[in-house]
Motif scaffolding. Structure first.
Motif, PDB file in Angstrom:
ATOM      1  N   ALA A 200       0.762  -1.252  -0.021  1.00 41.18           N
ATOM      2  CA  ALA A 200       0.097  -0.062   0.094  1.00 41.18           C
ATOM      3  C   ALA A 200       0.907   1.228  -0.049  1.00 41.18           C
ATOM      4  O   ALA A 200       0.547   2.220  -0.730  1.00 41.18           O
ATOM      5  CB  ALA A 200      -0.817   0.166   1.158  1.00 41.18           C
ATOM      6  N   TYR A 201       1.941   1.091   0.678  1.00 47.90           N
ATOM      7  CA  TYR A 201       2.895   2.552   1.018  1.00 47.90           C
ATOM      8  C   TYR A 201       3.665   2.550  -0.450  1.00 47.90           C
ATOM      9  O   TYR A 201       3.600   3.870  -0.956  1.00 47.90           O
ATOM     10  CB  TYR A 201       3.827   2.039   1.871  1.00 47.90           C
ATOM     11  CG  TYR A 201       4.922   3.317   2.114  1.00 47.90           C
ATOM     12  CD1 TYR A 201       4.542   4.405   2.911  1.00 47.90           C
ATOM     13  CD2 TYR A 201       6.020   3.300   1.426  1.00 47.90           C
ATOM     14  CE1 TYR A 201       5.606   5.325   3.267  1.00 47.90           C
ATOM     15  CE2 TYR A 201       7.071   4.501   1.619  1.00 47.90           C
ATOM     16  CZ  TYR A 201       6.578   5.300   2.627  1.00 47.90           C
ATOM     17  OH  TYR A 201       7.610   6.405   2.781  1.00 47.90           O
ATOM     18  N   ALA A 202       3.771   1.692  -1.238  1.00 45.55           N
ATOM     19  CA  ALA A 202       4.375   1.686  -2.467  1.00 45.55           C
ATOM     20  C   ALA A 202       3.581   2.230  -3.403  1.00 45.55           C
ATOM     21  O   ALA A 202       3.863   3.198  -4.433  1.00 45.55           O
ATOM     22  CB  ALA A 202       4.962   0.346  -3.122  1.00 45.55           C
ATOM     23  N   ASP A 203       2.258   2.006  -3.385  1.00 48.14           N
ATOM     24  CA  ASP A 203       1.188   2.497  -4.399  1.00 48.14           C
ATOM     25  C   ASP A 203       0.774   3.846  -4.196  1.00 48.14           C
ATOM     26  O   ASP A 203       0.836   4.760  -4.971  1.00 48.14           O
ATOM     27  CB  ASP A 203      -0.238   1.841  -4.302  1.00 48.14           C
ATOM     28  CG  ASP A 203      -0.259   0.732  -5.082  1.00 48.14           C
ATOM     29  OD1 ASP A 203       0.512   0.474  -5.939  1.00 48.14           O
ATOM     30  OD2 ASP A 203      -1.278  -0.227  -4.827  1.00 48.14           O
ATOM     31  N   PHE A 204       0.785   4.362  -2.904  1.00 48.85           N
ATOM     32  CA  PHE A 204       0.428   5.557  -2.591  1.00 48.85           C
ATOM     33  C   PHE A 204       1.727   6.531  -2.915  1.00 48.85           C
ATOM     34  O   PHE A 204       1.554   7.754  -3.241  1.00 48.85           O
ATOM     35  CB  PHE A 204       0.095   6.069  -1.188  1.00 48.85           C
ATOM     36  CG  PHE A 204      -1.330   5.442  -0.713  1.00 48.85           C
ATOM     37  CD1 PHE A 204      -2.508   6.124  -1.430  1.00 48.85           C
ATOM     38  CD2 PHE A 204      -1.275   4.334   0.129  1.00 48.85           C
ATOM     39  CE1 PHE A 204      -3.853   5.606  -1.224  1.00 48.85           C
ATOM     40  CE2 PHE A 204      -2.792   3.817   0.668  1.00 48.85           C
ATOM     41  CZ  PHE A 204      -3.956   4.436  -0.268  1.00 48.85           C
ATOM     42  N   SER A 205       2.918   6.088  -2.606  1.00 36.21           N
ATOM     43  CA  SER A 205       4.133   6.869  -2.879  1.00 36.21           C
ATOM     44  C   SER A 205       4.433   7.096  -4.544  1.00 36.21           C
ATOM     45  O   SER A 205       4.547   8.081  -4.877  1.00 36.21           O
ATOM     46  CB  SER A 205       5.153   6.039  -2.321  1.00 36.21           C
ATOM     47  OG  SER A 205       5.165   5.972  -0.895  1.00 36.21           O
ATOM     48  N   ARG A 206       3.927   6.116  -5.243  1.00 39.18           N
ATOM     49  CA  ARG A 206       3.912   6.202  -6.664  1.00 39.18           C
ATOM     50  C   ARG A 206       2.862   7.265  -7.308  1.00 39.18           C
ATOM     51  O   ARG A 206       3.158   7.766  -8.155  1.00 39.18           O
ATOM     52  CB  ARG A 206       3.451   4.631  -7.298  1.00 39.18           C
ATOM     53  CG  ARG A 206       3.458   4.673  -8.681  1.00 39.18           C
ATOM     54  CD  ARG A 206       4.916   4.920  -9.311  1.00 39.18           C
ATOM     55  NE  ARG A 206       4.744   4.887 -10.863  1.00 39.18           N
ATOM     56  CZ  ARG A 206       5.491   5.254 -11.755  1.00 39.18           C
ATOM     57  NH1 ARG A 206       6.523   6.215 -11.079  1.00 39.18           N
ATOM     58  NH2 ARG A 206       5.407   5.320 -12.924  1.00 39.18           N
ATOM     59  N   ALA A 207       1.784   7.158  -6.510  1.00 45.99           N
ATOM     60  CA  ALA A 207       0.704   8.029  -6.999  1.00 45.99           C
ATOM     61  C   ALA A 207       1.225   9.379  -6.838  1.00 45.99           C
ATOM     62  O   ALA A 207       1.093  10.494  -7.630  1.00 45.99           O
ATOM     63  CB  ALA A 207      -0.556   7.810  -6.473  1.00 45.99           C
ATOM     64  N   ILE A 208       1.847   9.685  -5.823  1.00 47.05           N
ATOM     65  CA  ILE A 208       2.537  10.944  -5.474  1.00 47.05           C
ATOM     66  C   ILE A 208       3.624  11.405  -6.445  1.00 47.05           C
ATOM     67  O   ILE A 208       3.589  12.438  -6.949  1.00 47.05           O
ATOM     68  CB  ILE A 208       2.862  11.238  -4.018  1.00 47.05           C
ATOM     69  CG1 ILE A 208       1.761  11.006  -3.039  1.00 47.05           C
ATOM     70  CG2 ILE A 208       3.718  12.413  -3.677  1.00 47.05           C
ATOM     71  CD1 ILE A 208       2.108  10.819  -1.517  1.00 47.05           C
ATOM     72  N   GLU A 209       4.114  10.359  -6.784  1.00 55.77           N
ATOM     73  CA  GLU A 209       5.532  10.592  -7.767  1.00 55.77           C
ATOM     74  C   GLU A 209       4.894  11.051  -9.004  1.00 55.77           C
ATOM     75  O   GLU A 209       5.427  11.828  -9.768  1.00 55.77           O
ATOM     76  CB  GLU A 209       6.226   9.489  -7.916  1.00 55.77           C
ATOM     77  CG  GLU A 209       7.199   9.085  -6.540  1.00 55.77           C
ATOM     78  CD  GLU A 209       7.877   7.896  -6.864  1.00 55.77           C
ATOM     79  OE1 GLU A 209       7.842   6.997  -7.930  1.00 55.77           O
ATOM     80  OE2 GLU A 209       8.380   7.273  -5.850  1.00 55.77           O
ATOM     81  N   LEU A 210       3.920  10.471  -9.313  1.00 60.59           N
ATOM     82  CA  LEU A 210       3.178  10.518 -10.672  1.00 60.59           C
ATOM     83  C   LEU A 210       2.253  11.911 -10.915  1.00 60.59           C
ATOM     84  O   LEU A 210       1.759  12.468 -11.958  1.00 60.59           O
ATOM     85  CB  LEU A 210       1.991   9.452 -11.063  1.00 60.59           C
ATOM     86  CG  LEU A 210       3.062   8.245 -11.348  1.00 60.59           C
ATOM     87  CD1 LEU A 210       1.935   6.932 -11.675  1.00 60.59           C
ATOM     88  CD2 LEU A 210       3.707   8.482 -12.586  1.00 60.59           C
ATOM     89  N   GLY A 211       2.271  12.700  -9.681  1.00 60.94           N
ATOM     90  CA  GLY A 211       1.593  13.847  -9.705  1.00 60.94           C
ATOM     91  C   GLY A 211       0.383  13.952  -8.792  1.00 60.94           C
ATOM     92  O   GLY A 211      -0.529  15.141  -8.867  1.00 60.94           O
ATOM     93  N   LEU A 212      -0.438  12.920  -8.232  1.00 58.54           N
ATOM     94  CA  LEU A 212      -1.396  12.780  -7.440  1.00 58.54           C
ATOM     95  C   LEU A 212      -1.147  13.389  -6.241  1.00 58.54           C
ATOM     96  O   LEU A 212      -0.780  12.634  -5.076  1.00 58.54           O
ATOM     97  CB  LEU A 212      -2.243  11.458  -7.352  1.00 58.54           C
ATOM     98  CG  LEU A 212      -3.367  11.449  -7.180  1.00 58.54           C
ATOM     99  CD1 LEU A 212      -4.613  12.496  -7.833  1.00 58.54           C
ATOM    100  CD2 LEU A 212      -4.017  10.272  -7.035  1.00 58.54           C
TER     101      LEU A 212
END
Length: 531
Positions: A266-278
């Motif tokens: 889950a942490y990886a998903d939310f971190s990825r979303a933030i990296e992508l601009g969300l």
């Protein structure tokens, strides 16, 4: 009799058009080129060759043909339309818009020109302009399914969901084989909270196109909302595999993974979303919750701060920051967050209280203890002010108004309430102290002393009880006894003794268990004090 040049050029162009309509674009280009060779200034052949060249993947050559055709005959609306489409594909939107405007001016009864201009408006975010063009197209072509499908999508984006549903249903009636229309209607039904109908539509769409990432994303969301978390993750996994940049799928999967107690993923998903601009508050809260479950406390705290920078009163962010602070041992900070949470979102707060009170929740216990600290701080400050007022002969019990709004202090002044509390816990030191004050007020000094002695026997270090015992006799030099003759409610008098004897720490030890405070707040909803 020999045919003239114009006749031969027209026949070559007719052959070219037949080839083009049949998808034989190379043969079409040869025929149109033959026509142009015979009559170099032949606008129709130039425009049609441009269409065939563009269908073959060329851009520069067809644009040159369109330009030349319009130069020769600016009144050819269909060539303006074709050039507008090519320019749209090339990202030259303003030039494309000028061509669409010209096409509509020249041929105001041609629905496709309105439709293409509507698409350009929609992609640019001009939804009202897009809707106006789609309305015009629908008036001109009442049996064209794509017009109604596109208008349904625009109305969904404008949050006109019932109208969108009607348009998309009509589009499906006109073209039952279009999976796009079913998928778009599924999104609308999702917005209308018609979950079962939405799932039926998305299943139809995915039966036609099993690897449609948008369809898999939506079905994953619907499974998640229905509590089918494992199925949700399976669909979202596939959606993200097909489209690694699918932000909504990534964040929804992050929440599902948290529910499945897979905080690392889950942490990886939310971190990825933030990296992508969300970079919104909810995504930061999601990452913070995952960090909290991974015992990355400072990271959780930083995520909560980031969320609150974006939405200062977001209830989930306040709760997250409070939990992180509590686990870090920062009880005053945790208490302040919980107090703020209870005021900005009392309904949500009470629901949360009910959940943590019913179960053996570590978070509920932790936040209950944080609330206990907050109560102790507030009560101590108010009590000290009250004692100072008594010494200056300016006592005003209204100073406890804020305390009463948070913890129903006055309720414990009723002897029956105190007895109920003691029935729940006969060793409740604070309730024993309150009964002692009530007994003393009623002239039952010996009974009052017995209750205070019981507190000291159970906890010989309870100096506050000894101090309160001294108030049963006149002349105590501690200061708190000056309140005895003022007719204050027993609760306030007892708290004042605690505050003057040992401050916040002592007041905190005498308060009931934090989960009881949570339960009391559930029964008596918090009301913000008047400004």
């Amino acid at each position: 009799m020999m045919e003239d040049a114009n006749t031969r050029a027209e026949k070559a162009a007719e052959r070219g058009e037949a080839h083009r309509l049949a998808g034989r674009n190379e043969a079409a280009v040869k025929a149109f080129t033959r026509a142009i060779t015979i009559v170099p200034g032949y606008p129709f052949a130039l425009g049609s060759r441009g269409q065939a060249l563009w269908a073959m993947g060329d851009l520069d050559a067809p644009l040159a043909d369109f330009d030349r055709a319009i130069e020769l005959d600016p009144r050819l609306g269909w060539v303006h339309l074709e050039r507008g489409r090519l320019l749209t594909g090339a990202g030259r939107d303003q030039e494309a818009l000028a061509d669409y405007d010209q096409a509509i001016e020249l041929e105001p009864d041609h629905a496709p020109s309105f439709l293409d201009r509507a698409l350009l408006h929609r992609f640019a975010g001009r939804l009202e302009d897009a809707l106006a063009d789609l309305d015009s197209a629908a008036e001109l072509e009442s049996r064209l399914p794509y017009v109604f499908g596109e208008r349904g999508e625009v109305k969904r984006r404008l949050k006109r969901y019932e109208e969108a549903l009607a348009d998309l249903t009509l589009a499906i009636d006109l073209d039952p084989d279009s999976s796009d229309f079913y998928l778009e209607r599924a999104w609308v039904r999702h917005e209308l909270e018609q979950s079962e109908e939405a799932l039926a539509d998305v299943n139809v769409a995915l039966a036609a196109r099993p690897d449609d990432s948008d369809g898999l994303e939506l079905r994953g969301i619907l499974h998640r909302l229905a509590g089918r978390t494992v199925e949700a993750v399976a669909d979202l996994d596939r959606a993200i595999e097909l489209n690694p940049g699918a932000l909504l799928a990534i964040t929804v999967r992050g929440g599902a993974l948290l529910a499945l107690r897979r905080p690392d993923a889950a942490y990886a998903d939310f971190s990825r979303a933030i990296e992508l601009g969300l970079d919104d508050a909810d995504t930061w809260v999601g990452r913070g919750r995952a960090a909290l479950d991974r015992h990355m406390l400072e990271d959780a705290l930083a995520a909560a701060e980031a969320a609150l920078e974006r939405e200062p009163d977001l209830d989930d962010a306040l709760l997250l920051r409070g939990a992180a602070n509590e686990k870090l041992g920062r009880y005053p900070e945790a208490a302040r967050d919980l107090k703020r949470f209870s005021l900005v979102a009392p309904d949500i707060f009470l629901s949360w209280v009910a959940e943590v009170s019913e179960g053996d929740s570590d978070l509920g216990h932790a936040m209950g203890e944080s609330l206990k600290t907050a109560m102790a701080e507030t009560l101590t400050d108010a009590a000290r002010d009250l004692v100072a007022g008594a010494e200056a002969q300016t006592v005003n019990t209204a100073d406890f108004a804020e305390v009463g709004a948070i913890l129903r202090v006055g309720d414990t002044d009723d002897a029956a309430v105190v007895e109920t509390r003691l029935a729940r816990d006969p060793g409740d030191a604070f309730a024993l102290a309150l009964r002692a004050v009530l007994d003393r007020s009623a002239g039952r000094r010996d009974t009052a002393l017995a209750d205070l002695d019981a507190i000291v026997r159970a906890d010989p270090a309870a100096e506050w009880a000894t101090a309160l015992r001294r108030t049963m006799d006149p002349g105590d030099p501690g200061g708190a006894d000056r309140l005895t003759g003022l007719g204050l409610p027993p609760t306030i008098e007892a708290i004042c003794v605690l505050a003057m004897t040992g401050g916040v720490d002592l007041v905190r030890t005498a308060l009931p268990d934090g989960t009881w405070i949570l339960s009391d707040m559930l029964e008596n909803p918090p009301i913000p004090p008047p400004a």
